[in-house]
Write a protein that holds these residues in place. Structure first.
Motif, PDB file in Angstrom:
ATOM      1  N   ASP A  70      10.669  -9.201  15.670  1.00 42.45           N
ATOM      2  CA  ASP A  70      11.552  -8.588  14.677  1.00 42.45           C
ATOM      3  C   ASP A  70      12.902  -8.136  15.230  1.00 42.45           C
ATOM      4  N   HIS A  71      12.910  -7.541  16.428  1.00 46.63           N
ATOM      5  CA  HIS A  71      14.138  -6.934  16.939  1.00 46.63           C
ATOM      6  C   HIS A  71      15.255  -7.949  17.163  1.00 46.63           C
ATOM      7  N   ASN A  72      14.863  -9.113  17.612  1.00 44.81           N
ATOM      8  CA  ASN A  72      15.827 -10.053  18.168  1.00 44.81           C
ATOM      9  C   ASN A  72      15.900 -11.343  17.359  1.00 44.81           C
ATOM     10  N   GLY A  89       8.159  -9.974   9.630  1.00 43.72           N
ATOM     11  CA  GLY A  89       9.046  -8.881   9.241  1.00 43.72           C
ATOM     12  C   GLY A  89       9.064  -7.816  10.318  1.00 43.72           C
ATOM     13  N   ILE A  90       9.615  -6.658   9.976  1.00 49.31           N
ATOM     14  CA  ILE A  90       9.666  -5.552  10.934  1.00 49.31           C
ATOM     15  C   ILE A  90       8.239  -4.998  11.104  1.00 49.31           C
ATOM     16  N   VAL A  91       7.796  -4.817  12.334  1.00 50.65           N
ATOM     17  CA  VAL A  91       6.397  -4.390  12.583  1.00 50.65           C
ATOM     18  C   VAL A  91       5.951  -3.252  11.691  1.00 50.65           C
ATOM     19  N   HIS A  92       6.829  -2.271  11.490  1.00 47.96           N
ATOM     20  CA  HIS A  92       6.404  -1.080  10.751  1.00 47.96           C
ATOM     21  C   HIS A  92       6.407  -1.297   9.242  1.00 47.96           C
ATOM     22  N   VAL A  93       6.975  -2.400   8.815  1.00 50.53           N
ATOM     23  CA  VAL A  93       6.853  -2.771   7.402  1.00 50.53           C
ATOM     24  C   VAL A  93       5.594  -3.625   7.239  1.00 50.53           C
ATOM     25  N   GLY A 138       4.811  -0.533  21.053  1.00 48.72           N
ATOM     26  CA  GLY A 138       5.906  -0.246  21.977  1.00 48.72           C
ATOM     27  C   GLY A 138       7.201  -0.064  21.227  1.00 48.72           C
ATOM     28  N   ASP A 139       7.213   0.939  20.383  1.00 49.95           N
ATOM     29  CA  ASP A 139       8.387   1.193  19.554  1.00 49.95           C
ATOM     30  C   ASP A 139       8.263   2.594  18.969  1.00 49.95           C
ATOM     31  N   SER A 140       9.314   3.381  19.109  1.00 43.68           N
ATOM     32  CA  SER A 140       9.200   4.797  18.741  1.00 43.68           C
ATOM     33  C   SER A 140       8.957   5.006  17.248  1.00 43.68           C
ATOM     34  N   HIS A 141       9.386   4.069  16.417  1.00 36.82           N
ATOM     35  CA  HIS A 141       9.222   4.282  14.975  1.00 36.82           C
ATOM     36  C   HIS A 141       7.828   3.954  14.448  1.00 36.82           C
ATOM     37  N   THR A 142       6.888   3.805  15.361  1.00 41.11           N
ATOM     38  CA  THR A 142       5.487   3.645  14.987  1.00 41.11           C
ATOM     39  C   THR A 142       5.017   4.854  14.176  1.00 41.11           C
ATOM     40  N   GLY A 193      18.790  -1.878   5.211  1.00 40.23           N
ATOM     41  CA  GLY A 193      17.679  -2.507   5.922  1.00 40.23           C
ATOM     42  C   GLY A 193      17.040  -1.517   6.874  1.00 40.23           C
ATOM     43  N   SER A 194      16.276  -2.024   7.869  1.00 37.59           N
ATOM     44  CA  SER A 194      15.574  -1.280   8.923  1.00 37.59           C
ATOM     45  C   SER A 194      14.208  -0.788   8.469  1.00 37.59           C
ATOM     46  N   CYS A 195      13.383  -0.418   9.449  1.00 37.58           N
ATOM     47  CA  CYS A 195      12.037   0.057   9.145  1.00 37.58           C
ATOM     48  C   CYS A 195      12.054   1.368   8.371  1.00 37.58           C
ATOM     49  N   THR A 196      13.211   2.018   8.275  1.00 40.14           N
ATOM     50  CA  THR A 196      13.310   3.245   7.493  1.00 40.14           C
ATOM     51  C   THR A 196      13.432   2.917   6.008  1.00 40.14           C
ATOM     52  N   GLY A 201      14.162  -8.745   9.424  1.00 41.86           N
ATOM     53  CA  GLY A 201      14.218  -8.398  10.851  1.00 41.86           C
ATOM     54  C   GLY A 201      14.934  -7.070  11.012  1.00 41.86           C
ATOM     55  N   CYS A 202      15.063  -6.630  12.254  1.00 42.28           N
ATOM     56  CA  CYS A 202      15.710  -5.341  12.530  1.00 42.28           C
ATOM     57  C   CYS A 202      17.214  -5.423  12.302  1.00 42.28           C
ATOM     58  N   SER A 203      17.776  -6.577  12.614  1.00 37.15           N
ATOM     59  CA  SER A 203      19.169  -6.860  12.269  1.00 37.15           C
ATOM     60  C   SER A 203      20.126  -5.766  12.754  1.00 37.15           C
ATOM     61  N   MET A 204      20.977  -5.299  11.878  1.00 44.30           N
ATOM     62  CA  MET A 204      22.049  -4.381  12.270  1.00 44.30           C
ATOM     63  C   MET A 204      21.571  -2.952  12.492  1.00 44.30           C
ATOM     64  N   CYS A 205      20.264  -2.725  12.428  1.00 46.05           N
ATOM     65  CA  CYS A 205      19.770  -1.409  12.817  1.00 46.05           C
ATOM     66  C   CYS A 205      20.068  -1.174  14.283  1.00 46.05           C
ATOM     67  N   LEU A 206      19.915  -2.223  15.090  1.00 48.71           N
ATOM     68  CA  LEU A 206      20.251  -2.083  16.504  1.00 48.71           C
ATOM     69  C   LEU A 206      21.093  -3.238  17.025  1.00 48.71           C
ATOM     70  N   GLY A 207      21.386  -4.214  16.186  1.00 51.98           N
ATOM     71  CA  GLY A 207      22.332  -5.241  16.601  1.00 51.98           C
ATOM     72  C   GLY A 207      21.940  -6.019  17.843  1.00 51.98           C
ATOM     73  N   SER A 238      19.640   2.848   8.245  1.00 50.98           N
ATOM     74  CA  SER A 238      18.759   2.886   9.409  1.00 50.98           C
ATOM     75  C   SER A 238      18.549   4.325   9.869  1.00 50.98           C
ATOM     76  N   ASN A 239      18.120   4.501  11.096  1.00 54.67           N
ATOM     77  CA  ASN A 239      17.672   5.819  11.532  1.00 54.67           C
ATOM     78  C   ASN A 239      18.405   6.406  12.725  1.00 54.67           C
ATOM     79  N   ARG A 240      19.253   5.628  13.378  1.00 51.55           N
ATOM     80  CA  ARG A 240      19.935   6.160  14.567  1.00 51.55           C
ATOM     81  C   ARG A 240      21.421   5.885  14.491  1.00 51.55           C
ATOM     82  N   GLY A 243      27.220   3.211  19.970  1.00 51.66           N
ATOM     83  CA  GLY A 243      26.946   1.808  20.280  1.00 51.66           C
ATOM     84  C   GLY A 243      25.675   1.254  19.664  1.00 51.66           C
ATOM     85  N   ARG A 244      24.949   2.062  18.904  1.00 47.55           N
ATOM     86  CA  ARG A 244      23.647   1.625  18.403  1.00 47.55           C
ATOM     87  C   ARG A 244      23.751   0.321  17.589  1.00 47.55           C
ATOM     88  N   GLN A 245      24.724   0.257  16.688  1.00 49.51           N
ATOM     89  CA  GLN A 245      24.837  -0.937  15.835  1.00 49.51           C
ATOM     90  C   GLN A 245      25.800  -1.971  16.405  1.00 49.51           C
TER      91      GLN A 245
HETATM   92  S1  SF4 Z   1      14.340   1.345  14.304  1.00 51.93           S
HETATM   93 FE1  SF4 Z   1      15.484  -0.491  13.880  1.00 51.93          FE
HETATM   94  S2  SF4 Z   1      15.169  -1.679  15.728  1.00 51.93           S
HETATM   95 FE2  SF4 Z   1      13.576  -0.148  15.742  1.00 51.93          FE
HETATM   96  S3  SF4 Z   1      11.813  -1.115  14.707  1.00 51.93           S
HETATM   97 FE3  SF4 Z   1      13.013  -0.026  13.156  1.00 51.93          FE
HETATM   98  S4  SF4 Z   1      14.355  -1.589  12.316  1.00 51.93           S
HETATM   99 FE4  SF4 Z   1      13.634  -2.341  14.266  1.00 51.93          FE
END
Ligand code: SF4
Lengths: 217, 470
Positions: free
Chosen positions: B64-66, B108-112, B129-133, B347-350, B409-415, B431-433, B437-439
């Motif tokens: 998802d991230h990449n 899709g995004i793991v958390h979705v 392996g992702d903080s938004h778990t 977008g984003s898992c949020t 995908g994660c797309s512009m949440c972290l670019g 997104s959440n952060r 430089g995040r995006q």
């Molecule tokens: S915070 Fe952004 S990069 Fe991390 S899992 Fe969610 S959508 Fe993907």
């Protein structure tokens, strides 16, 4: 993992709170499938004046002379001193890998984000929590002492300053043991293999829906 | 009589195998989600040690991230991204782990994906392996992000060695105003307690305003628990939870479902349970939130102005504020509603689930993005969300309004893929952060809800969604 017992080194002051993992190692460098080689990109966004293009041209980039990491007096520093909530943000273990790859063995701060804190121990990087007042003292001493060094004594759980003051810190006994002995945590856990298997068998029998297998759909 | 326990304590006890050393517990892990960024080194470690995956069926992988969010038929241009995706494919194939590949409609995004598939369910321990778990805690699960060494540990042992967290109850009293969402609740909470406010704690969200949220809203709220510093966020099970889970592909059916539901209903904090800390928030007083700085705690309402660092007494915080304003290119005193935007990201898992897209589409329907907006992206959280949105015709609403309609995908949440901000560009993002430089290096992020992002795209600057309709 390298063992950690005693450590003495030059201290680099990063006088900021909430240093996040995106700052420690930006996402551009998370594409690697290795654990090493992140050092040149530690604090990449703060460290260089021009943007990253590719690995080949990285050495040609202009370092930002105002960023502490680039100051000659901190060359070879192995201890990083920072403020509250160091390592907040993502779970990327690339952050401690980048610190280690750059040569940092100890990070001292009043508080750390939980996941970063735990990731450090898996890699032989020691995060030291001191009080905000003690951290203030270290920043002040550092500012007035050229070549400021600290001595970290893990068995005694203390940080010794050049004037002989010593600040003790708390550390979980298990994590301390893992660092002191460079233990393989997976190997330790697998010593309980039979107990885990028995627990699992019971659990899957009691809660049969947990057996759902993604391969079966 | 068993003593009263919080939901977290029940989940801890349920998964506790044994004590290891001083106060640390060895906990059983039910579900493990994997993605391409934090797993290659874990699989490598496993191979070097000659270890196997303990319980293959507990794992589900999805890139998802990449991943690219357009032109998926073409080869991925960046060789590093390509290698990372191929490495996940190869590792999953070698170890027998199920992966939803790039062309699988469930990708899709793991958390979705986890909750959508019923792969993550109430009462489970869920790690990735992702903080938004933390997102999966909305189901009444104990879900938290881990580092790569722990990913390897879970693969090899199906357990983790953990320190028991402290507990924090966050009660949202009253009810939200029209147009105010779970995202605004999360941002308002972070503004209140700070990004380290929950450090060392697991947060349980409760109160009438949380009960009133849909599952998707609860996921948004739990998703951002990590931004408040908490190890995990969670919401107790109720009818909303159970209705959401029933019928999902990996959810139980028949007798097994009855048994599961009976257990799930016990997943609430006992009335007498004691939390280490309690925070109360009046939901009725939450206005739509907008971040102005480079940390989610640097947030105010749409009625607010950019604050002045001179008003801050703490020198470290003052310096942080000044640095944030310089990075964001903002002056103190500027009204939030006057900040012009270059880009908009929904977008984003949020905020990339179907309800988020419906809300945003309702705002933009029949309108067009402002001339100053150079790019407005809608990136659904999964292929199934995308298909649902298309079945409802939402994609046409977005496209006619000038948005780009992308693949999940994660797309512009972290670019990490090609979707990123250029230096100096200012973005309203769901997104959440908002870290520097995040995006994208030099990019400036303002975190908002989907409705606020959609309205900002139409107006070209932030507007109060409560006054935008009509
Ligand atoms: S915070 Fe952004 S990069 Fe991390 S899992 Fe969610 S959508 Fe993907």
């Amino acid at each position: 993992m390298d063992k950690f017992t005693q450590h003495e080194g030059i201290v680099i002051p990063l006088d900021r709170a909430n240093v996040d993992t995106d700052a420690i190692l930006p996402k551009e460098f998370l594409k690697s499938v290795k654990r090493t080689g992140f050092g040149p990109h530690l604090f990449d966004g703060l460290r260089y004046l021009d943007p990253y293009r590719d690995e080949q041209s990285n050495a040609l980039r202009r370092p930002n002379p105002d960023f502490v990491l680039n100051r000659p007096e901190y060359a070879g520093a192995t201890i990083l001193l920072a403020r509250e909530n160091f390592g907040c943000g993502s779970s990327r273990e690339h952050a401690p890998w980048a610190l280690l790859d750059h040569g940092i063995r100890v990070v001292i701060a009043p508080s750390f984000a939980d996941i970063f804190f735990s990731n450090c121990f898996k890699n032989g990087l020691l995060p030291v929590r001191l009080t905000a007042a003690q951290v203030d003292t270290l920043f002040a001493q550092l500012a007035s002492t050229p070549g400021y060094r600290l001595h970290i004594d893990l068995p005694a759980q203390c940080v010794r300053t050049p004037d002989g003051t010593s600040f003790t810190f708390e550390i979980d006994a298990f994590q301390k043991d893992c660092l002191l002995n460079g233990l393989d945590e997976i190997g330790l856990t697998l010593q309980h293999r039979e107990q885990i298997a028995a627990f699992e068998a019971r659990r899957l029998a009691d809660r049969p829906w947990l057996r759902a297998d993604p391969a079966g759909h | 009589m068993t003593p009263a326990r919080t939901l977290y304590e029940k989940l801890w006890d349920e998964h506790f195998i044994r004590e290891v050393g001083s106060g640390l517990g060895l906990l059983y892990i039910d579900r493990h989600l994997l993605h391409e960024v934090t797993t290659p080194q874990a699989f490598e470690g496993l191979k070097l040690a000659g270890r196997k995956v303990w319980r293959i069926a507990a794992n589900l992988a999805v890139a998802d991230h990449n991943v690219p969010t357009s032109h998926r038929d073409r080869e991925i241009a960046d060789p590093l991204s390509r290698l990372q995706l191929q490495t996940l494919d190869a590792n999953c194939a070698e170890f027998g782990i199920t992966e939803f590949g790039l062309h699988d409609p469930r990708q899709g995004i793991v958390h979705v994906v986890g909750p959508e598939q019923g792969f993550t369910l109430p009462g489970m321990t869920v790690v990735c392996g992702d903080s938004h778990t933390a997102t999966h805690g909305a189901l009444g699960a104990l879900a938290f992000g881990i580092g790569t060494s722990e990913v390897e540990h879970v693969l090899a042992t199906q357990t983790l060695t953990l320190q028991k967290a402290r507990t924090m109850l966050v009660r949202f009293e009253g009810s939200l105003a029209q147009g105010v969402s779970a995202k605004d609740m999360a941002l308002a909470l972070i503004g209140l307690v700070g990004t380290a406010g929950g450090t060392g704690h697991v947060m349980e969200f409760a109160g009438p305003a949380v009960r009133a949220l849909s599952m998707e809203g609860r996921m948004t709220l739990c998703n951002m628990a990590i931004e408040a510093g908490a190890r995990a966020g969670m919401v107790a099970v109720d009818d909303t939870t159970i209705d959401y889970c029933v019928g999902r592909p990996f959810a139980p059916t028949g007798q097994s479902l009855d048994q599961a539901v009976a257990y799930w209903r016990t997943l609430t904090s006992d009335p007498e349970a004691v939390f280490d800390r309690v925070v109360e928030v009046d939901a009725a007083r939450i206005a739509p939130q907008v971040t102005w700085g480079t940390s989610p705690e640097m947030v105010t309402s749409i009625e607010g102005v950019v604050p002045n660092p001179d008003g801050e007494h703490d020198p470290v915080r003052r310096a942080g504020m000044a640095r944030a304003l310089a990075y964001m290119g903002l002056e103190p005193g500027v009204r939030i509603a006057d900040i012009p935007l270059d880009k908009v990201f929904i977008g984003s898992c949020t905020n990339s689930r179907i309800e988020d897209l419906r809300t945003a589409a309702a705002v933009v329907r029949g309108r067009h993005i402002a001339p100053g907006i150079q790019q407005a992206l809608v990136v659904p959280g999964s292929g199934l969300v995308k298909a649902q949105a298309e079945a409802e015709g939402l994609h046409r609403v977005f496209i006619e309004a000038g948005f780009e309609w992308r693949d999940p995908g994660c797309s512009m949440c972290l670019g990490m893929n090609e979707d990123s901000l250029n230096p100096g560009e200012r973005c309203a993002s769901t997104s959440n952060r908002n870290f520097e430089g995040r995006q994208g290096a030099g990019g400036r992020t303002h975190l908002v809800s989907p409705a606020m992002a959609a309205a900002a795209a139409i107006a070209g600057h932030f507007v109060d969604i409560r006054q935008f309709h009509g």
